[in-house]
Design a protein around this motif. Structure first.
Motif, mmCIF file in Angstrom:
data_model
loop_
_atom_site.group_PDB
_atom_site.id
_atom_site.type_symbol
_atom_site.label_atom_id
_atom_site.label_comp_id
_atom_site.label_asym_id
_atom_site.label_seq_id
_atom_site.Cartn_x
_atom_site.Cartn_y
_atom_site.Cartn_z
ATOM 1 N N LYS A 110 -68.483 -23.016 37.669
ATOM 2 C CA LYS A 110 -68.218 -21.906 36.856
ATOM 3 C C LYS A 110 -67.998 -20.786 38.238
ATOM 4 C CE LYS A 110 -71.890 -23.236 33.801
ATOM 5 N NZ LYS A 110 -73.302 -22.722 33.579
ATOM 6 N N LYS A 111 -68.662 -20.489 39.290
ATOM 7 C CA LYS A 111 -67.967 -19.693 39.462
ATOM 8 C C LYS A 111 -66.786 -19.530 40.185
ATOM 9 C CE LYS A 111 -72.885 -18.576 41.340
ATOM 10 N NZ LYS A 111 -74.085 -19.025 42.235
ATOM 11 N N LEU A 112 -66.188 -20.920 40.522
ATOM 12 C CA LEU A 112 -64.694 -20.846 41.520
ATOM 13 C C LEU A 112 -64.015 -20.504 40.590
ATOM 14 C CD1 LEU A 112 -65.301 -24.229 43.406
ATOM 15 C CD2 LEU A 112 -65.392 -22.210 44.123
ATOM 16 N N LEU A 113 -64.076 -21.084 39.329
ATOM 17 C CA LEU A 113 -62.907 -20.343 38.280
ATOM 18 C C LEU A 113 -63.150 -18.866 38.082
ATOM 19 C CD1 LEU A 113 -61.047 -22.495 35.907
ATOM 20 C CD2 LEU A 113 -63.169 -23.929 36.792
ATOM 21 N N GLU A 114 -64.076 -18.409 38.213
ATOM 22 C CA GLU A 114 -63.368 -17.250 38.340
ATOM 23 C C GLU A 114 -62.756 -15.967 39.103
ATOM 24 O OE1 GLU A 114 -68.078 -15.071 37.883
ATOM 25 O OE2 GLU A 114 -67.881 -16.723 35.765
ATOM 26 N N LEU A 115 -62.959 -16.782 40.631
ATOM 27 C CA LEU A 115 -62.196 -16.209 41.231
ATOM 28 C C LEU A 115 -61.079 -17.594 41.682
ATOM 29 C CD1 LEU A 115 -65.561 -16.330 44.213
ATOM 30 C CD2 LEU A 115 -64.037 -14.376 42.962
ATOM 31 N N MET A 116 -60.260 -18.244 40.815
ATOM 32 C CA MET A 116 -59.199 -18.883 40.726
ATOM 33 C C MET A 116 -57.628 -17.862 40.544
ATOM 34 S SD MET A 116 -57.697 -22.650 38.925
ATOM 35 C CE MET A 116 -57.878 -21.321 37.301
ATOM 36 N N ARG A 140 -64.984 -17.471 30.752
ATOM 37 C CA ARG A 140 -66.145 -16.124 31.099
ATOM 38 C C ARG A 140 -64.636 -14.766 32.171
ATOM 39 N NH1 ARG A 140 -71.048 -18.565 33.582
ATOM 40 N NH2 ARG A 140 -72.438 -18.733 31.320
ATOM 41 N N ARG A 141 -63.617 -15.434 32.254
ATOM 42 C CA ARG A 141 -62.702 -13.986 32.620
ATOM 43 C C ARG A 141 -62.373 -13.460 32.323
ATOM 44 N NH1 ARG A 141 -59.939 -16.911 37.893
ATOM 45 N NH2 ARG A 141 -58.355 -14.722 37.200
ATOM 46 N N ASP A 142 -62.435 -12.152 32.828
ATOM 47 C CA ASP A 142 -61.200 -11.206 32.377
ATOM 48 C C ASP A 142 -60.491 -11.221 31.394
ATOM 49 O OD1 ASP A 142 -64.015 -9.735 32.924
ATOM 50 O OD2 ASP A 142 -62.972 -9.174 34.752
ATOM 51 N N ASP A 143 -59.206 -11.794 31.988
ATOM 52 C CA ASP A 143 -58.032 -12.425 31.574
ATOM 53 C C ASP A 143 -57.808 -13.824 31.092
ATOM 54 O OD1 ASP A 143 -58.087 -13.859 33.879
ATOM 55 O OD2 ASP A 143 -56.745 -13.337 34.863
ATOM 56 N N GLU A 144 -58.676 -14.221 30.665
ATOM 57 C CA GLU A 144 -59.245 -15.642 29.347
ATOM 58 C C GLU A 144 -57.748 -16.048 29.391
ATOM 59 O OE1 GLU A 144 -60.110 -16.452 26.404
ATOM 60 O OE2 GLU A 144 -60.418 -14.431 25.774
#
Length: 428
Positions: A110-116, A140-144
């Motif tokens: 989950k954390k890695l996806l937010e920074l990918m 959960r990303r802002d640019d989902e």
């Protein structure tokens, strides 16, 4: 001839040793033959992948990049070996630039996806829990809105791979299942998958592609491993002791929900071409000289929420991904309320069957179709939810259906089967 007779006499006189030796020889031959068949499957898959790798790349084209999220702990710690032996060579031979991200602990994906950073393809190598973590981090990303359009591939390496039943044909051989799933990623056929957004009062939302379970069957299933020494009877033993510890099994709550929603039109894959210059000038002049329209305020129509009190042995809220209908006009999730009037014998029998098919429900279950729902648990309720086979603390939650939110890569023949399903044919 005399030598052959002596051999048979020796085998007859030492029949116990001969029987053990024959069994070991038969088992070893079967094991070696299985390894040989697996190597043939790997070779055939690599030859097919080589065809993709031999395609000429145009001068201005970039190499396709893929990010693989690998859970080494899946399949009792065998996932890394399974991936490196069966899937990685196929991806390399196909000419894909892959970046393998290995997760070290639960929730890291989950954390890695937010920074990918931007990628052309996301590949999940693991089981249901890994898929749930990846899509949760992705959404959960802002640019989902843009990242959710990236196609997602799934390589089934976990103990439970529920989504593989939707994406790929059934295969008993593990090597064949993995290689076929990897080749399906290369072929590029996608199928839309619904997602459930599950949000508590304070926590960030969690996303699921299968659903949420809460009840006695779920609680008993997590204790099955304690009775490993009972072999095939361990599932029945777990449900038997659960019934002896507390009966009747009741879980009380209230639920409010909205009915199915109409499916919105699909977005065009390509943007419409820009109209000629004189058309654009005419539209601007018409807009400039036309009198402004007076907007009449319209009162919003109240949403028709329905409420129900429930007392169930188990409650499950699931998507339609296990049997998707690509041509349906209404989008909904299924709410199954299993009555708490079940007998002990039926509880034990059905609980054992649910270990292999969690979507199995008794015929007298109440089924509600909804696009949104709110589950309210009494204050002080203890226990846990199971969200895509991952354990979460039980609490009051709001569940929202996100229809066709993600696109997963699938086997071409499987997509044809979904397009030709009886429900799809009836609506077409």
């Amino acid at each position: 001839m005399a030598r052959v007779v002596r051999i048979f006499k020796t085998l007859r006189n030492h029949w116990k040793k001969s029987t053990v030796g024959f069994c070991l020889l038969a088992y070893g031959s079967h094991w070696l033959y299985g390894k040989h068949c697996d190597n043939l499957l790997r070779r055939a898959a690599c030859e097919e992948a080589q065809v993709f790798g031999n395609h000429q790349i145009l001068p201005h084209s970039a190499i396709k990049k893929a990010t693989v999220f690998l859970n080494p702990a899946a399949c009792k710690g065998k996932a890394r070996t399974l991936f490196e032996k069966n899937a990685a060579p196929i991806l390399h031979l196909a000419g894909i630039d892959i970046t393998v991200v290995k997760t070290d602990y639960e929730g890291q994906a989950k954390k890695l996806l937010e920074l990918m950073e931007k990628t052309d393809l996301i590949i999940v190598a693991g089981g249901d829990g890994t898929v749930q973590e990846v899509i949760t981090g992705l959404l959960r990303r802002d640019d989902e809105a843009s990242f959710s359009k990236i196609p997602i591939g799934f390589i089934p390496l976990g103990g439970t791979n529920t989504l593989s039943h939707t994406l790929y044909p059934e295969r008993e051989n593990k090597v064949e299942q993995i290689t076929e799933a990897t080749l399906s990623i290369l072929k590029g056929e996608t199928v839309p998958i619904d997602v459930l957004q599950i949000k508590g009062e304070q926590d960030q939302p969690v996303f699921a592609v299968q659903g949420i379970r809460w009840g006695s069957y779920r609680d008993a299933s997590v204790k099955v491993s304690k009775y490993w020494y009972l072999g095939p009877l361990k599932a029945r033993a777990a449900h038997l002791f659960s019934a002896l510890k507390e009966w009747p099994q009741q879980h009380q709550a209230s639920i409010s929900y909205l009915g199915p929603a109409e499916r919105p039109p699909e977005e065009p894959e390509q943007k419409p071409s820009r109209p000629p210059l004189y058309v654009r000038i005419y539209r601007r002049l018409a807009l400039y000289w036309s009198p402004p329209k007076v907007e009449v305020p319209v009162e919003p129509t109240p949403e028709p929420w329905e409420e129900a009190q429930l007392s169930a042995v188990e409650l499950s809220i699931t998507t339609q991904n296990h049997q998707p209908d690509l041509l349906r006009t209404l989008d909904s999730m299924s709410i199954h309320i299993e009555p708490d009037t079940i007998a002990k014998g039926k509880f034990i029998q059905l609980g054992a069957q649910k270990m292999t098919d969690p979507l199995l429900h008794p015929e007298d279950s109440q089924v509600l179709l909804a696009s949104r729902c709110s589950l309210h648990l009494p204050q002080g309720t203890e226990g846990h939810f199971s969200i895509d086979s991952e354990e979460y603390e039980a609490m009051s939650v709001d569940v929202t259906l996100l229809p066709r939110k993600l696109h997963f890569l699938c086997h071409p023949t499987r997509k044809q089967e979904l397009l030709q399903s009886p429900t799809a044919t009836a609506q077409s």
